[in-house]
Design an enzyme around this catalytic site. Sequence first.
Site, PDB file in Angstrom:
ATOM      1  N   ARG A  20       0.860  -1.263   0.048  1.00 48.79           N
ATOM      2  CA  ARG A  20      -0.006  -0.229  -0.049  1.00 48.79           C
ATOM      3  C   ARG A  20       0.663   1.243   0.270  1.00 48.79           C
ATOM      4  NH1 ARG A  20      -2.910  -1.926   4.741  1.00 48.79           N
ATOM      5  NH2 ARG A  20      -1.784  -3.911   4.290  1.00 48.79           N
ATOM      6  N   GLU A  62       5.664  -9.554  15.501  1.00 50.73           N
ATOM      7  CA  GLU A  62       4.943 -10.285  16.768  1.00 50.73           C
ATOM      8  C   GLU A  62       5.366 -11.406  16.845  1.00 50.73           C
ATOM      9  OE1 GLU A  62       1.053  -8.890  17.061  1.00 50.73           O
ATOM     10  OE2 GLU A  62       0.867  -9.565  19.089  1.00 50.73           O
TER      11      GLU A  62
HETATM   12  P1  AMP Z   1       4.449  -2.272  11.657  1.00 55.86           P
HETATM   13  O1  AMP Z   1       5.497  -2.722  11.077  1.00 55.86           O
HETATM   14  O2  AMP Z   1       3.866  -3.114  12.804  1.00 55.86           O
HETATM   15  O3  AMP Z   1       4.440  -0.839  12.151  1.00 55.86           O
HETATM   16  O4  AMP Z   1       3.210  -2.556  10.648  1.00 55.86           O
HETATM   17  C1  AMP Z   1       2.971  -1.488   9.467  1.00 55.86           C
HETATM   18  C2  AMP Z   1       2.654  -2.534   8.308  1.00 55.86           C
HETATM   19  O5  AMP Z   1       1.771  -3.409   8.496  1.00 55.86           O
HETATM   20  C3  AMP Z   1       2.407  -1.603   7.537  1.00 55.86           C
HETATM   21  O6  AMP Z   1       2.854  -1.751   5.881  1.00 55.86           O
HETATM   22  C4  AMP Z   1       0.856  -1.741   7.289  1.00 55.86           C
HETATM   23  O7  AMP Z   1       0.384  -1.986   5.792  1.00 55.86           O
HETATM   24  C5  AMP Z   1       0.665  -3.049   8.030  1.00 55.86           C
HETATM   25  N1  AMP Z   1      -0.295  -2.744   9.301  1.00 55.86           N
HETATM   26  C6  AMP Z   1      -0.007  -2.973  10.488  1.00 55.86           C
HETATM   27  N2  AMP Z   1      -1.177  -3.039  11.225  1.00 55.86           N
HETATM   28  C7  AMP Z   1      -2.123  -2.580  10.284  1.00 55.86           C
HETATM   29  C8  AMP Z   1      -3.442  -2.238  10.736  1.00 55.86           C
HETATM   30  N3  AMP Z   1      -4.198  -2.102  11.857  1.00 55.86           N
HETATM   31  N4  AMP Z   1      -4.101  -2.103   9.371  1.00 55.86           N
HETATM   32  C9  AMP Z   1      -3.541  -1.948   8.129  1.00 55.86           C
HETATM   33  N5  AMP Z   1      -2.414  -1.997   8.095  1.00 55.86           N
HETATM   34  C10 AMP Z   1      -1.738  -2.592   8.973  1.00 55.86           C
END
Ligand code: AMP
Length: 176
Positions: A62, A99
């Site tokens: 995205r 996670e």
């Molecule tokens: P993080 O590495 O945990 O910050 O996760 C971010 C990545 O995971 C991004 O590329 C987002 O597209 C996806 N992502 C994580 N959580 C969500 C969520 N609640 N809704 C949509 N996309 C998410």
Amino acid sequence: MYGQTEWAGLIRDVPDFPRPGILFKDITPMLANAAAFAAATGALAEPWRDAGVQAVLGIESRGFILGAALARALKSGFVPVRKPGKLPGSVLTVEYGLEYGKDTLQLRADAVAPGTRVLIVDDVLASGGTLHAALSLARQQGCDVLGAAVLIELQSLGGRGRWQADLPLTATLRFP
Ligand code: AMP
């Protein structure tokens, strides 16, 4: 004029997707609406208009959609940061913890010249691991990282704490 209330209202909350306990922020209804997509990417670009961005680094997948639109708004280039095995030739690789388990991102070594002023972009900041991995790749390549822009910050997941504190990180929408 299409305001934030209107376009933000088109981002759909999907409970328990892709796994139980995750509240997924689905931006596809917003993207499908011409006025909403234009207003959202305009707001994403706003803090960076005079920053001298030369290339937007968008994170699969995205971050490609928002990043390409952002690059057009900022009149900059676009460079994809991809999941493993998608890029030909010589690539830089970063593994990062999720996670449960691990994930990997890659950047083509000749995609962006060292010293280029880059802005990293993704749709959602959650735990911050993805954005931090993209920062490591850009640094490995010798880019001048100006900061990062996300459309949505999920503050309760603490991602901002994993970002380098002295680099700007802009979030268009914040959820507590
Ligand atoms: P993080 O590495 O945990 O910050 O996760 C971010 C990545 O995971 C991004 O590329 C987002 O597209 C996806 N992502 C994580 N959580 C969500 C969520 N609640 N809704 C949509 N996309 C998410």
